[in-house]
Design a protein around this motif. Structure first.
Motif, short mmCIF file in Angstrom:
data_model
loop_
_atom_site.label_atom_id
_atom_site.label_comp_id
_atom_site.label_asym_id
_atom_site.label_seq_id
_atom_site.Cartn_x
_atom_site.Cartn_y
_atom_site.Cartn_z
N PHE A 273 39.61 46.40 32.23
CA PHE A 273 40.55 45.67 31.39
C PHE A 273 41.50 46.64 30.69
N LEU A 274 42.78 46.32 30.69
CA LEU A 274 43.75 47.09 29.91
C LEU A 274 43.59 46.68 28.45
N PRO A 275 44.06 47.51 27.49
CA PRO A 275 43.97 47.10 26.09
C PRO A 275 44.73 45.79 25.87
N ALA A 276 44.25 44.98 24.92
CA ALA A 276 44.87 43.68 24.67
C ALA A 276 46.23 43.84 23.97
N LYS A 277 46.34 44.84 23.08
CA LYS A 277 47.58 45.03 22.32
C LYS A 277 48.69 45.51 23.26
N GLU A 278 49.84 44.83 23.19
CA GLU A 278 50.92 45.13 24.16
C GLU A 278 51.33 46.61 24.15
N SER A 279 51.48 47.20 22.94
CA SER A 279 51.96 48.59 22.88
C SER A 279 50.93 49.52 23.51
N THR B 21 44.68 53.99 44.61
CA THR B 21 44.74 52.55 44.37
C THR B 21 44.05 52.27 43.03
N ILE B 22 44.64 51.37 42.23
CA ILE B 22 44.08 51.12 40.89
C ILE B 22 43.53 49.69 40.80
N ILE B 23 42.34 49.58 40.23
CA ILE B 23 41.69 48.25 40.14
C ILE B 23 41.66 47.81 38.67
N PHE B 24 42.21 46.62 38.42
CA PHE B 24 42.25 46.08 37.06
C PHE B 24 41.46 44.77 37.01
N TYR B 25 40.79 44.52 35.90
CA TYR B 25 40.27 43.19 35.59
C TYR B 25 41.29 42.55 34.65
N GLU B 26 41.50 41.25 34.81
CA GLU B 26 42.41 40.59 33.87
C GLU B 26 42.02 39.13 33.72
N ILE C 241 47.40 37.32 32.42
CA ILE C 241 47.83 37.90 33.71
C ILE C 241 49.36 37.99 33.82
N HIS C 242 50.07 36.94 33.38
CA HIS C 242 51.52 36.96 33.57
C HIS C 242 52.17 38.10 32.80
N LYS C 243 51.80 38.22 31.52
CA LYS C 243 52.37 39.29 30.68
C LYS C 243 52.03 40.66 31.26
N THR C 244 50.80 40.79 31.75
CA THR C 244 50.38 42.07 32.32
C THR C 244 51.20 42.39 33.56
N LEU C 245 51.45 41.38 34.39
CA LEU C 245 52.24 41.62 35.60
C LEU C 245 53.66 42.05 35.25
N THR D 259 49.16 28.60 38.53
CA THR D 259 48.41 28.73 39.79
C THR D 259 47.49 29.95 39.74
N LEU D 260 47.56 30.69 38.62
CA LEU D 260 46.71 31.88 38.51
C LEU D 260 45.57 31.61 37.52
N ARG D 261 44.71 30.72 37.94
CA ARG D 261 43.59 30.33 37.08
C ARG D 261 42.32 31.02 37.53
N GLY D 262 41.32 30.96 36.67
CA GLY D 262 39.99 31.45 37.06
C GLY D 262 39.86 32.94 36.86
N GLU D 263 38.84 33.51 37.49
CA GLU D 263 38.60 34.94 37.32
C GLU D 263 39.37 35.70 38.39
N MET D 264 39.90 36.85 38.01
CA MET D 264 40.69 37.58 39.00
C MET D 264 40.65 39.08 38.80
N VAL D 265 40.83 39.77 39.93
CA VAL D 265 40.94 41.22 39.93
C VAL D 265 42.32 41.53 40.51
#
Ligand code: SAM
Length: 286
Positions: free
Chosen positions: A145-151, A166-171, A176-180, A220-226
């Motif tokens: 997981f990336l830090p929750a705080k945007e900065s 290759t980098i693996i993220f949990y989100e 997810i949208h903001k992270t993308l 359309t990006l519901r549920g658990e995702m990597v």
């Protein structure tokens, strides 16, 4: 070095980490069920969730709660039980304990107390996603997981931008949208894969690029995702002699002994220690 002893021989106590399904209950391994059926206690991140999982497999054992907020105290209790000769297993809510889940401090405490650690293998969302991604899996970096705080998130992404692996993220679906959006602007438009609801009925593997993912309908990006993202394609420039030497001298200026400065620079730049040391000696002769 600790005294050596095979995990399944000798008398020292052993904590089992149990990997549990990430969605599909048939991925609970027969070996895990065997170990659990012989244990005295099951320590769990969430005793209600794990209670339901165990009930599904008709395993009824006393539970101990060990989660993020009580891990230190819970670990003390688990260590005492193991030292008394009781068998204890630990499981998190899904996948491997310690992987973006509690368990690390428990493992640490057990190791300090001379308790051995073993594991019953099972699924992990990170490895499942990497394997189906089709992206280079010869070298990868697990970010979780990336830090929750945007900065802080953006700063972390800037740190990751040069990584070639290759980098693996949990989100989570809420972020997810903001992270993308942050990823597309900081990492640039790279190939990426969203592995959603792995092993479950609505499993979906979305392949595209970060820019394309930003345009996806969030609903359309519901549920658990990597999220699996291609590493940087920019070739790292090999550091030249002057910059290596400058790095050593700046460490020395900051108070490090020459030997330590050479070691740090060698590790940081991935250059053999002897080569860095030779450069440093040569500069002193000049
Ligand atoms: N310990 C777990 C492991 O070994 O994979 C990870 C636990 S972490 C708290 C939960 C995150 O893992 C979710 O937010 C999601 O990013 C990922 N995850 C877990 N199950 C998943 C699944 N079935 N499909 C896709 N991602 C999953």
């Amino acid at each position: 070095m600790n005294p050596r002893e095979l995990n399944f021989q000798g008398n020292s106590p052993l904590l089992y980490l149990i990997a549990t399904p990430i969605g599909n209950l048939s991925e609970m391994s027969p070996r895990a069920l065997q170990v659990l059926s012989e244990t005295d206690y099951i320590a769990a991140e969430d005793t209600r969730n794990s209670g339901q999982l165990m009930a599904h497999f008709s395993i009824h054992k006393p539970f101990l709660s060990c989660h993020e907020h009580n891990e230190n105290e819970a670990a003390d209790k688990i260590v005492s039980l193991l030292k008394e000769g009781k068998k204890v297993c630990y499981m998190s809510d899904a996948g491997y304990p310690t992987l973006s889940d509690p368990g690390q401090r428990l493992v640490q405490r057990c190791l300090e107390a001379g308790i051995k650690i073993s594991v019953t293998s099972g699924p992990s969302a990170a490895i499942d996603a990497l394997s189906v991604s089709g992206l280079d899996s010869s070298h990868f970096y697990f970010e979780g997981f990336l830090p929750a705080k945007e900065s802080e998130k953006d700063a972390e992404l800037r740190d990751l931008a040069q990584r070639q692996e290759t980098i693996i993220f949990y989100e989570s679906p809420h972020r997810i949208h903001k992270t993308l959006v942050s990823m597309a602007s900081i990492l640039g438009d790279r190939k990426a894969v969203i592995a959603r609801e792995l092993t479950k009925a609505h499993e979906e593997i979305i392949r595209g690029t970060l820019d394309e993912f930003v345009a996806l309908d969030e609903d359309t990006l519901r549920g658990e995702m990597v999220l699996v993202v291609e590493g940087s394609k920019e070739k790292k420039e090999a550091p030249n002699e002057r910059s290596i030497l400058d790095a050593v001298l700046s460490e020395i200026k900051a108070g490090k002994k020459a030997k330590e400065a050479v070691k740090n620079v060698s590790e940081r730049l991935g250059i053999p220690k002897n080569a860095v040391y030779d450069l440093y000696l040569k500069s002193k002769e000049d």
